[in-house]
Design an enzyme around this catalytic site. Structure first.
Site, PDB file in Angstrom:
ATOM      1  N   ASP A 162       0.820  -1.216   0.000  1.00 42.06           N
ATOM      2  CA  ASP A 162       0.000   0.000   0.000  1.00 42.06           C
ATOM      3  C   ASP A 162       0.862   1.277   0.000  1.00 42.06           C
ATOM      4  OD1 ASP A 162      -2.435   1.342   0.060  1.00 42.06           O
ATOM      5  OD2 ASP A 162      -3.264   0.058   1.615  1.00 42.06           O
ATOM      6  N   ASP A 192     -10.092   3.510  -3.707  1.00 39.79           N
ATOM      7  CA  ASP A 192     -10.808   2.325  -3.215  1.00 39.79           C
ATOM      8  C   ASP A 192     -12.211   2.195  -3.798  1.00 39.79           C
ATOM      9  OD1 ASP A 192      -8.553   2.249  -1.716  1.00 39.79           O
ATOM     10  OD2 ASP A 192      -9.582   1.876   0.185  1.00 39.79           O
TER      11      ASP A 192
HETATM   12  C1  GAL Z   1      -6.125   1.295   1.149  1.00 41.49           C
HETATM   13  C2  GAL Z   1      -6.190   0.304   0.025  1.00 41.49           C
HETATM   14  C3  GAL Z   1      -7.284  -0.689   0.351  1.00 41.49           C
HETATM   15  C4  GAL Z   1      -6.948  -1.386   1.659  1.00 41.49           C
HETATM   16  C5  GAL Z   1      -6.740  -0.353   2.757  1.00 41.49           C
HETATM   17  C6  GAL Z   1      -6.218  -0.981   4.038  1.00 41.49           C
HETATM   18  O1  GAL Z   1      -5.130   2.223   0.906  1.00 41.49           O
HETATM   19  O2  GAL Z   1      -6.446   0.965  -1.182  1.00 41.49           O
HETATM   20  O3  GAL Z   1      -7.409  -1.631  -0.696  1.00 41.49           O
HETATM   21  O4  GAL Z   1      -5.801  -2.168   1.501  1.00 41.49           O
HETATM   22  O5  GAL Z   1      -5.819   0.638   2.370  1.00 41.49           O
HETATM   23  O6  GAL Z   1      -6.029  -0.037   5.052  1.00 41.49           O
END
Ligand code: GAL
Length: 387
Positions: free
Chosen positions: A131, A188
């Site tokens: 991430d 997301d």
């Molecule tokens: C976001 C990511 C999500 C998930 C989340 C977890 O940045 O895009 O898919 O992994 O973090 O905190």
């Protein structure tokens, strides 16, 4: 090389804990998902990776600087989870972050890349989602993805590298060179139609940036969630209709996105299973040459808005996968002139069309095909050239 298939040859297929469970993850859940993969046909359909997303570790590293799995959530430790998943013939994925912390505030891998890669290899993981939160500003994301990629490629184990920087910082220009096998190109997803539609539209012009060994990841699927997330952000109420989920799956399949299931498959209904396991759509997504899809505007072009379009994917065997997508709010006729596929009337070929959702032949057509498609719906055909 024998039967060895290099990592990232085709878009990854699997399940990820985030959409439905966010922080509420534990060993038993992961085991049950693995069981369900085998008993309900997901494995057979091609789904392979079971991925634990954010929130799996303790908030602090140990004295040696190692990541520690939360013993309350994973009492048997990560190696045991990996062993269980492997015993089912499946693969195991985990999650970390380029920054000092993950998005949910757990330790990230910044300045621990090689140490963490070694630990992941020890635990027996096969996939790492990486991430982009809490990234120190003085260093580029490009360099941090290169670091972890190098660490993984040299940790002694095959680990598929799934970058997740949400399409930021011109990722298209450097991600393939970094060594990542897939990369998140969008923010997301949420479990509603507007989100699905906007993610798909945002990637229509980016299909030249996907292909073998570095697939454009449009985020996990929300198919079958029906508002079943425990997070308000992703969509704890609402969800989509089955038609919308079918269109979502069709877009992700044709556009070559990895297919990572995000619903609670322990509670799947027959329609969810039918969508997620449609063999014709999966074959299109997993086609060996992994070409991006090109877009055609239906005729007459002036009449149609940008949310009504055809997507065409050239397949390895010479067939064409064609999706007729109507993301608008009213019924439309989508007229496809075969001329626009590179098939002039004078070539003497017709197209024999197979409807991939109804699983039936539609007939043989010369020059054009113009289905009427309901709002938010789609028709996906596999077209074969015939004389
Ligand atoms: C976001 C990511 C999500 C998930 C989340 C977890 O940045 O895009 O898919 O992994 O973090 O905190």
């Amino acid at each position: 090389m024998g039967n060895y298939e290099p990592l990232g040859l085709k878009p990854a297929m699997g399940w990820n804990s985030w959409n439905t469970f966010t922080w509420d993850i534990h060993e038993q859940l992961i085991r049950e998902v693995a069981d369900r993969f085998v008993s309900e046909g997901y494995k057979e359909a091609g789904y392979e990776y079971i991925v634990i997303d954010d929130c799996w570790s303790l908030k602090e590293r140990d004295a040696g600087g190692n990541l520690v799995a939360d013993p309350a959530k994973f009492p048997g430790g990560m190696k045991a989870v990996a062993d269980y998943i492997h015993s089912k013939g499946l693969k195991f994925g985990m999650y970390s972050c380029v920054g000092t912390h993950t998005c949910a505030g757990y330790p990230g891998s910044f300045e621990h890349e090689f140490q963490d890669a070694a630990r992941f290899a020890e635990w027996g993981i096969d996939f790492l989602k990486y991430d982009y939160c809490f990234k120190p500003r003085h260093i580029s994301g490009e360099l941090l993805y290169k670091r972890m990629s190098l660490a993984l490629k040299n940790c002694g184990r095959d680990i598929l590298f799934s970058a997740c920087n949400w399409g930021e910082d011109g990722v298209y220009n450097w991600i393939r060179e970094s060594g990542a096998h897939m990369y998140r190109s969008t923010g997301d997803i949420r479990d509603n139609w507007e989100s699905v539609k906007s993610l798909a539209l945002s990637q229509l012009g980016k299909q030249c940036y996907t292909g073998s060994f570095c697939h454009n990841d449009m985020d996990m699927l929300v198919v079958g969630m029906y508002g079943g997330s425990n997070s308000d952000f992703i969509g704890r109420i609402g969800g989509c209709s089955d038609t919308q989920y079918k269109t979502h799956f069709s877009l992700w399949s044709l556009m070559g996105s990895p297919l990572m299931i995000g619903c609670d498959i322990r509670k799947d209904n027959p329609i969810t299973k039918q969508i997620l396991q449609n063999p014709h759509l999966i074959a299109i997504n997993q086609d060996l040459e992994a070409r991006g899809a090109y877009r055609i505007k239906p005729e007459p072009q002036w009449f149609h808005t940008d949310d009504v379009f055809m997507l065409v994917k050239v397949l390895t065997d010479g067939d064409l996968a064609i999706g007729f997508f109507n993301l608008s709010d009213s019924q439309r006729e989508l007229s496809l002139q075969f001329w626009d596929l590179g098939l002039p009337y004078a070539a003497g070929f017709s197209l024999s069309l197979f409807d991939c959702w109804a699983e039936q032949e539609l007939g043989v057509f010369r020059e054009r095909y113009a289905p009427v498609v309901a709002a938010h719906d789609c028709l996906v055909v596999r077209a074969k050239l015939v004389r």
